[in-house]
Enzyme design. Structure first.
Site, short mmCIF file in Angstrom:
data_model
loop_
_atom_site.label_atom_id
_atom_site.label_comp_id
_atom_site.label_asym_id
_atom_site.label_seq_id
_atom_site.Cartn_x
_atom_site.Cartn_y
_atom_site.Cartn_z
N LYS A 199 -100.65 42.22 41.51
CA LYS A 199 -100.98 43.10 42.63
C LYS A 199 -102.50 43.18 42.80
CE LYS A 199 -100.49 47.94 43.89
NZ LYS A 199 -99.87 49.21 43.53
N GLU A 205 -104.76 39.00 31.55
CA GLU A 205 -103.72 38.09 31.05
C GLU A 205 -103.32 37.08 32.12
OE1 GLU A 205 -103.72 41.35 30.77
OE2 GLU A 205 -102.90 42.01 28.84
N GLY A 260 -96.65 48.62 40.70
CA GLY A 260 -96.27 47.41 39.98
C GLY A 260 -94.87 47.48 39.39
N ARG A 261 -94.57 48.59 38.71
CA ARG A 261 -93.28 48.70 38.02
C ARG A 261 -92.11 48.91 38.97
NH1 ARG A 261 -96.92 52.49 36.72
NH2 ARG A 261 -96.53 54.68 37.20
N GLU A 346 -94.49 54.37 31.48
CA GLU A 346 -95.74 54.27 32.23
C GLU A 346 -95.74 55.34 33.33
OE1 GLU A 346 -98.16 50.41 32.73
OE2 GLU A 346 -97.15 50.59 34.64
N HIS A 377 -75.15 46.39 14.94
CA HIS A 377 -75.45 45.82 13.62
C HIS A 377 -76.92 45.94 13.26
CE1 HIS A 377 -71.41 44.13 13.32
NE2 HIS A 377 -71.51 44.04 14.65
N LYS A 501 -108.19 48.33 28.07
CA LYS A 501 -108.70 47.15 28.80
C LYS A 501 -110.22 47.17 28.79
CE LYS A 501 -104.98 47.09 32.28
NZ LYS A 501 -104.67 47.22 33.70
#
Ligand code: F6P
Length: 533
Positions: A199, A205, A260-261, A346, A377, A501
């Protein structure tokens, strides 16, 4: 108009909930079933292809009534309307919150245009009309993005594995070089399409990985003009996309009013459209649209996201449960957990309220989980017999996505058995009756007893389809929204991710300069010295 900004603990409903909680907190859920023969009906919602059973939760009729009153007192209805009508409820970023507009019947023109572009492009990739620089059709699509620019699309592409076409789709998100190298070594530059999704188009990254991919591509293709056939971008920052070298024609827009999410419904879903076809992508949007309508129009006592949110809040703020688990009984839904983690944590991991005051009550819960039966398990021991209260959402499907119905029955038998075991437990008398060799005084006996009374919510859906997945995701999105409204926080910013960041720039400088002294605190300085030694 802003959202109201009342401290929820000062409301009348909250005070009454406190009093009620102290009276009912220790009542076993099985007693609630015994006292109320109508409990299952009262605490379940059947809506379209969803059946939600809340009845195994530690909640009685009065608590439910008071929680609904809390939502009313904190003007949830008005907040919902403000969100849907595009008011700037994301006040700390001065933005509207309109991911619901992406899947609405009447979409804004700019959305329609970009979705149409996405339709044409994904179709061209799938049919082979769009070819690579040597004329070969694309066989592999790589989504480069992180957080909301990766988790949602990856979750959907993985979950809807039965709807996938011939295209291989991979996701590169981590800064760890190992990840992208492992993917690139299996790829052919002539037949690979990279979708760079960011965005902001300034995420470290993503830009780093996109540069690696570009270098890798150019190493073989040699000519920069060939990038046009192999690199597209999805972003709200067209200038930065252009600076990276991706043309306007190859850029799909997104907008600052989509968080974004919450963005998989937008052009961020391009990898989804490539993987399952645009029609299925539209069905995903359609499902979300149905859940939006349900959320917006259904009275709160029958409103799935509202009830889920209030029950979770009851555990978080009254029982003081710190975490909640999500267990999908579908192996293909393994990426649902990180997706929900970003969405919930977030959004609602906030400690300052809408009056800019420090908060004195608990907000966002820790979300975790794993598909069943694997979870059984791994960590179910702790849920069954540990000391912590962990409310769980069990998600299962009536029909499998394959044709092996008996196998599916076996899987779902486990789903039902686990929720039953968590509720009813196993008493001392039952253990003794079952294990004749164990005496009353046996030291082993207490270890074999299950207290039960562990809360679960069962979300039973007809079948895992693009439509039902759309509904499920939208259901959780609205749950986070309701909780944020009640906790009096801003759910749509994420300032908490900024500091790390920022500091990484300095720690990187210290590493490059081989000078740990550039870092202030003693512990990090020592770590850096050790790293550099
Ligand atoms: O790390 C926080 C965050 O801003 C998320 O909210 C977002 O989903 C992710 O980074 C990626 O951001 P972008 O799409 O701008 O690259």
């Amino acid at each position: 108009m802003s959202l109201q900004n009342t401290n929820p603990t000062n409301t009348q409903a909250w005070q009454e909930l406190e009093k009620h909680f102290s009276k009912v907190k220790d009542i076993p859920v099985l007693d609630l079933f015994n006292k109320n023969p109508n409990r299952v009906n009262e605490f379940s919602i059947l809506w379209e292809d969803f059946f939600i059973d809340f009845s195994k939760n530690k909640i009685d009729t009065k608590a439910k009534k008071l929680l609904l009153a809390l939502a009313e007192e904190l003007q949830l209805s008005a907040a919902i309307e403000k969100q849907f009508s595009g008011e700037k409820i994301n006040e700390t970023e001065n933005r509207a919150v309109l991911h619901t507009a992406l899947r609405a019947k009447n979409k804004p023109d700019e959305v329609k245009e970009n979705l149409a572009k996405m339709n044409v492009f994904s179709e061209a990739i799938i049919t082979g009309k769009h070819t690579g620089y040597t004329g070969k059709p694309i066989t592999h699509v790589v989504n480069i993005g992180i957080g909301g620019s990766s988790l949602g699309p990856e979750m959907v592409v993985e979950a809807l594995t039965e709807y996938r076409n011939h295209l291989e789709v991979s996701f590169v998100d981590n800064l760890d070089r190992h990840q992208i190298e492992n993917i690139l070594k299996k790829l052919d530059p002539e037949t690979t399409l990279f979708i760079v999704v960011s965005k902001s188009f300034s995420t470290q990254e993503t830009l780093h990985n996109a540069s690696i991919a570009r270098d890798w591509f150019l190493e073989q293709a040699q000519q920069a003009e060939y990038l046009e056939k192999h690199f597209v971008a999805v972003s709200a920052n067209t200038d930065k996309v252009a600076a990276f070298g991706i043309s306007k024609a190859n850029t799909f827009s997104m907008w600052d009013w989509v968080g974004g999410r919450f963005s998989l419904w937008s052009t961020v879903g391009l990898s989804i459209a490539c993987a399952i076809g645009y029609e299925n992508f539209e069905n995903l949007l359609g499902g979300a649209q149905q859940m939006d309508k349900h959320f917006r129009e259904t009275p709160f006592n029958n409103n799935i996201p509202v009830c889920l949110a209030l029950i979770s809040l009851w555990y978080n703020n009254f029982y003081k449960a710190e975490t909640e688990a999500v267990i999908p009984y579908a192996a293909s839904m393994h990426k649902l957990i990180p997706f929900l983690q970003q969405g919930s944590m977030e959004s609602n991991g906030k400690g300052v309220d809408r009056n800019s005051n420090k908060i004195s009550y608990q907000t966002g819960t820790v979300v975790w989980g794993e598909p069943g039966t694997n979870a059984q398990h791994a960590f179910f021991q702790l849920i069954h017999q540990g000391t912590k209260l962990i409310p769980c959402d069990f998600i299962g499907f009536k029909k499998p996505i394959h044709t092996y119905t008996e196998d599916h029955d076996l899987l779902m038998a486990n789903f039902f058995a686990q929720t039953q075991a968590l509720l009813v437990g196993k008493s001392k008398a039952e253990v003794l009756a079952e294990e004749k060799n164990l005496g009353e005084e046996s030291p082993i006996l207490p270890h074999k007893i299950f207290e039960g009374n562990k809360p679960t919510t069962s979300i039973l859906i007809d079948k895992l389809t693009p439509n039902s997945l759309g509904k499920l995701i939208a259901m959780y999105e609205h749950k986070w929204f309701v909780q944020g409204v009640i906790w009096n926080i801003y759910s749509f910013d994420q300032w908490g991710v900024a500091l790390g960041k920022q500091l990484a720039k300095n720690t990187f400088k210290a590493i490059v300069n081989k000078d740990a002294e550039e870092v202030k605190d003693a512990s990090t300085k020592r770590l850096l010295k050790h790293y550099l030694s």
